[in-house]
Every structure is written in structure tokens, then in C-alpha cells.
Write a protein that holds these residues in place. Structure first.
Motif, mmCIF file in Angstrom:
data_model
loop_
_atom_site.group_PDB
_atom_site.id
_atom_site.type_symbol
_atom_site.label_atom_id
_atom_site.label_comp_id
_atom_site.label_asym_id
_atom_site.label_seq_id
_atom_site.Cartn_x
_atom_site.Cartn_y
_atom_site.Cartn_z
ATOM 1 N N GLU A 45 102.668 9.759 -30.874
ATOM 2 C CA GLU A 45 101.887 10.497 -31.874
ATOM 3 C C GLU A 45 102.766 10.943 -33.031
ATOM 4 O O GLU A 45 102.274 11.152 -34.151
ATOM 5 C CB GLU A 45 101.207 11.699 -31.218
ATOM 6 N N ALA A 46 104.065 11.053 -32.782
ATOM 7 C CA ALA A 46 105.023 11.403 -33.837
ATOM 8 C C ALA A 46 105.556 10.163 -34.554
ATOM 9 O O ALA A 46 106.469 10.264 -35.372
ATOM 10 C CB ALA A 46 106.185 12.199 -33.238
ATOM 11 N N GLY A 47 105.003 8.989 -34.233
ATOM 12 C CA GLY A 47 105.397 7.753 -34.910
ATOM 13 C C GLY A 47 106.521 7.001 -34.254
ATOM 14 O O GLY A 47 107.062 6.051 -34.839
ATOM 15 N N LEU A 48 106.885 7.379 -33.032
ATOM 16 C CA LEU A 48 107.997 6.738 -32.340
ATOM 17 C C LEU A 48 107.502 5.810 -31.236
ATOM 18 O O LEU A 48 106.400 5.967 -30.713
ATOM 19 C CB LEU A 48 108.911 7.804 -31.726
ATOM 20 N N LEU A 93 114.394 15.873 -29.577
ATOM 21 C CA LEU A 93 114.434 14.439 -29.277
ATOM 22 C C LEU A 93 113.839 13.641 -30.429
ATOM 23 O O LEU A 93 114.401 12.610 -30.841
ATOM 24 C CB LEU A 93 113.669 14.157 -27.984
ATOM 25 N N ILE A 94 112.732 14.102 -30.970
ATOM 26 C CA ILE A 94 112.102 13.425 -32.105
ATOM 27 C C ILE A 94 113.026 13.432 -33.317
ATOM 28 O O ILE A 94 113.224 12.407 -33.992
ATOM 29 C CB ILE A 94 110.745 14.088 -32.430
ATOM 30 N N ALA A 95 113.614 14.588 -33.608
ATOM 31 C CA ALA A 95 114.510 14.697 -34.760
ATOM 32 C C ALA A 95 115.729 13.786 -34.598
ATOM 33 O O ALA A 95 116.175 13.136 -35.565
ATOM 34 C CB ALA A 95 114.955 16.145 -34.935
ATOM 35 N N ILE A 150 113.252 7.650 -23.547
ATOM 36 C CA ILE A 150 113.927 7.015 -24.675
ATOM 37 C C ILE A 150 112.951 6.955 -25.849
ATOM 38 O O ILE A 150 111.816 6.492 -25.698
ATOM 39 C CB ILE A 150 114.395 5.601 -24.305
ATOM 40 N N ALA A 151 113.382 7.459 -26.996
ATOM 41 C CA ALA A 151 112.546 7.490 -28.195
ATOM 42 C C ALA A 151 113.189 6.638 -29.286
ATOM 43 O O ALA A 151 114.395 6.760 -29.549
ATOM 44 C CB ALA A 151 112.369 8.927 -28.686
ATOM 45 N N ILE A 152 112.391 5.778 -29.911
ATOM 46 C CA ILE A 152 112.879 4.831 -30.920
ATOM 47 C C ILE A 152 112.072 5.008 -32.202
ATOM 48 O O ILE A 152 110.828 5.024 -32.168
ATOM 49 C CB ILE A 152 112.728 3.379 -30.424
ATOM 50 N N SER A 168 106.481 4.424 -18.180
ATOM 51 C CA SER A 168 105.451 4.508 -19.212
ATOM 52 C C SER A 168 106.005 3.998 -20.532
ATOM 53 O O SER A 168 107.196 4.171 -20.834
ATOM 54 C CB SER A 168 104.968 5.951 -19.379
ATOM 55 N N PHE A 169 105.125 3.366 -21.302
ATOM 56 C CA PHE A 169 105.457 2.880 -22.642
ATOM 57 C C PHE A 169 104.402 3.397 -23.606
ATOM 58 O O PHE A 169 103.220 3.467 -23.270
ATOM 59 C CB PHE A 169 105.462 1.346 -22.671
ATOM 60 N N ALA A 170 104.837 3.742 -24.814
ATOM 61 C CA ALA A 170 103.896 4.184 -25.847
ATOM 62 C C ALA A 170 104.401 3.765 -27.215
ATOM 63 O O ALA A 170 105.613 3.734 -27.454
ATOM 64 C CB ALA A 170 103.716 5.705 -25.799
ATOM 65 N N CYS A 171 103.476 3.429 -28.108
ATOM 66 C CA CYS A 171 103.858 3.122 -29.482
ATOM 67 C C CYS A 171 102.718 3.506 -30.422
ATOM 68 O O CYS A 171 101.546 3.531 -30.022
ATOM 69 C CB CYS A 171 104.220 1.646 -29.656
ATOM 70 N N PRO A 172 103.052 3.832 -31.669
ATOM 71 C CA PRO A 172 102.010 4.199 -32.626
ATOM 72 C C PRO A 172 101.163 2.989 -33.001
ATOM 73 O O PRO A 172 101.609 1.846 -32.890
ATOM 74 C CB PRO A 172 102.806 4.728 -33.828
ATOM 75 N N ARG A 173 99.935 3.276 -33.448
ATOM 76 C CA ARG A 173 99.008 2.216 -33.855
ATOM 77 C C ARG A 173 98.237 2.720 -35.065
ATOM 78 O O ARG A 173 97.584 3.751 -35.011
ATOM 79 C CB ARG A 173 98.075 1.890 -32.690
#
Length: 337
Positions: A135-138, A103-105, A275-277, A166-171
Motif C-alpha cells: 500500500e506504500a508502493g513497495l 522499514l518503508i523509509a 523484505i521491502a523493495i 507472503s508476497f505483495a506488490c502495488p497495482r
């Protein structure tokens, strides 16, 4: 409030005990590793209702034949940016971990990618599904539908599940921003925990037998009718999760409870979508600066805090010193350490 006797446990003790409990319940090595880690993280960060208290629920799902303790999920790529998982009647988190690298790739390749999963169970906090992607920057968004117990605004009977998202984003320079929440005022397991600990909910979270909003967890458990947060707004979000979860993945609708009821289970075999962006593919080279600025505007703004950051203090303390667990709960679980 009833005073609760507790015992102090280190996080490794929690994980080790959860692993042994799940193996005794019939889980295979790989699956029990995933769920034991989920239990530990829930006790570490919260919500505690999704931690050790969930172990008997997992065990019941296996003993009744409702869930597969030896699940071997299958993942297929159905489009350049789409993965579809069949969890083999096991828990979603096992399939999600199997699919994560792909999914990350795919998100990095296409800018956006999604994983849907059916024939699955989900009983944990969704933040642990999205945080690894951040954590992978997505940027990540996750949803799952659950058994019907949320009454639509103005309605008289449950239609939606608590339908969490759930929502997550890098910081930059800090842990990712990660939050999750139910579409209801309160999650079912938090109602159960309040009843077990002998206290009311802080606000009305469901209906009593007369159809009135109530803070009494026992009255709410009798009707199993929760209120959506924000009235019609929460009900609309619950609808969205139902479509993105059950309909998109091909999972069981929240109102289809026959199989669950036959097995005495706590969940329907709902659908889950992640969903990964990849923000670097969307043309704004200053994305990280935007996140930093928004967080800075919140921090130090009275008592406000960045959504989800309350978990970080709990995480640091629990990682350093361990956690306090109800001795009654440990006795119920057969803990002998």
C-alpha cells in the motif's frame, strides 16, 4: 457435512470483542489493539482459522507464561538497509507495526531494506504483514518458520513447520496484489477447523497413523504430520523459509520444540523476515505497467484469477454486511453481545 448454526456480526463487533478478550487475557493496550485488528481482518478476508478461533490460543500462550502479554519490542538498525527486532517474547505483528515506518523509509532510501525479528511469536496470516508495504508502493516478501509438523518429501518424521510466506506488490488503480501460503498442503489451523466442523479435507493433507496420506483431519491431528505442497518443491521452499526466517533472524528452529512442549503451546518462537523493495529505484520506469499487463493476462483467462484476489470479494462483502460466525464458537469464547 454437519450443518452449522451461525450468528451475524459486524466487523466492529468482532474487533471490539477480540480486544476485550485479549485484555482479559492480560494483554496491554497497544498489543491488544494490534492482535484484535488481526483477528478482525482474518475473519473479514480469511482464513477464518486465524480469526476468532485463535483467541484461546493467544490466551493460553499468556496464561502458560510462554508469551509476554506486556511485550515492548526493541528495534535497532544494524546496517543501512537492515532492521533487527527483539519482540520481547511478544507477537511479531506488534514489532512489525513499530518498525514499519522506518522499514518503508529505508527501502525508499536504499532501494531495498529488511526487517528480521527474533524472540517472537507469529500465529496470523502473513498477508497482513506484507500488504501495508504494498500500500506504500513497495514490493514485499515475508517469511516465518513455525513448529515442526511438515514431513520432508520422502521422509517419515516432521522437520519443517508449515513455514508460510507472503508476497505483495502495488497495482495501479486497484488494491495491491497480495498472497500468502503455507509450505504445506494445508495449514494446521485449517485441519483443526475441519475437525471441529466435522468434515474431511478436500485433498490429502497429512499422514495417518499408518503413514499413509489422508483427508481425515482427526487422523492427521493424531500424527501431527503434514505433507509439503508439490512434494519435493514444497519441501525445498519450507527449507528456504527456515533459513530466511529462523537462521537469518536468530529465531528458534522448527525442530526445537522443548520449550513449546513444556508450555503446551501451538508455536515455536520462530524467526520472521520482511523484505521491502522500492521498484522506483531499480531503473524500470514501467514497473507498474508490467504488473498491470500480467494481471490483465490472468483476468478473464478462463476461471483464473490474480493470486490472492479471492480475498477482495470477501473483504467487500464483510465490510458491507458483516460475517457469519459459528454460535458454538461464540459460546466457547463467552461472547455475550
Amino acid at each position: 457435512m454437519t450443518e452449522i448454526s451461525t450468528r451475524h456480526l459486524l466487523l466492529d463487533e468482532v474487533r471490539t470483542f477480540a480486544k476485550s478478550y485479549l485484555v482479559k487475557a492480560g494483554m496491554n493496550a497497544a498489543g491488544s489493539d494490534v492482535l484484535a485488528n488481526l483477528v478482525m481482518m482474518s475473519e473479514r478476508d480469511g482464513p477464518r482459522s486465524h480469526g476468532l478461533r485463535m483467541l484461546p490460543v493467544y490466551a493460553q500462550s499468556f496464561a502458560s507464561g510462554y508469551a509476554n502479554p506486556d511485550a515492548m519490542p526493541k528495534i535497532e538498525r544494524t546496517a543501512p538497509g537492515v532492521l533487527r527486532a527483539d519482540a520481547d517474547n511478544g507477537y511479531f505483528q506488534i514489532a512489525a507495526e513499530m518498525a514499519r515506518d522506518d522499514l518503508i523509509a529505508m527501502a525508499r532510501e536504499n532501494g531495498i531494506a529488511a526487517l528480521t525479528c527474533a524472540n517472537s511469536h507469529h500465529l496470523g496470516a502473513m498477508r497482513f504483514d506484507t500488504e501495508p508495504l504494498a500500500e506504500a508502493g513497495l514490493v514485499a516478501l515475508g517469511v516465518v518458520n513455525s513448529l515442526s509438523m511438515v514431513v520432508p518429501h520422502g521422509g517419515v518424521r516432521p522437520v519443517f513447520g508449515t513455514n508460510p510466506m507472503s508476497f505483495a506488490c502495488p497495482r495501479d488503480g486497484a488494491s495491491p496484489v497480495v498472497w500468502d501460503q503455507a509450505s504445506s498442503v494445508v495449514a494446521l489451523m485449517d485441519v483443526k477447523m475441519a475437525a471441529a466442523e466435522g468434515h474431511d479435507l478436500p485433498r490429502a493433507g497429512g499422514l495417518d497413523t499408518s503413514g499413509q496420506p489422508s483427508t481425515d483431519p482427526n487422523a492427521i491431528l493424531e500424527t501431527r504430520s503434514l505433507l509439503p505442497f508439490g512434494e519435493h518443491k514444497g519441501a525445498a521452499i519450507a527449507f528456504m523459509v527456515e533459513i530466511l526466517g529462523a537462521a537469518l533472524a536468530g529465531g528458534t528452529l522448527s525442530v526445537n520444540n522443548e520449550d513449546r512442549e513444556a508450555h503446551g503451546a501451538l508455536n515455536v518462537k520462530g524467526g520472521a523476515t520482511l523484505i521491502a523493495i522500492d521498484p522506483s529505484r531499480f531503473g524500470n520506469a514501467s514497473f507498474n505497467d508490467y504488473v498491470t499487463r500480467v494481471c490483465a493476462e490472468i483476468e478473464g483467462n478462463g476461471a483464473a484469477r490474480v493470486p490472492g484476489d479471492g480475498r477482495l470479494g470477501k473483504r467487500a462483502e464483510a465490510t458491507s454486511t458483516g460475517i457469519a460466525v459459528s454460535t458454538a464458537l461464540l459460546a466457547e469464547l463467552g461472547f455475550e453481545g
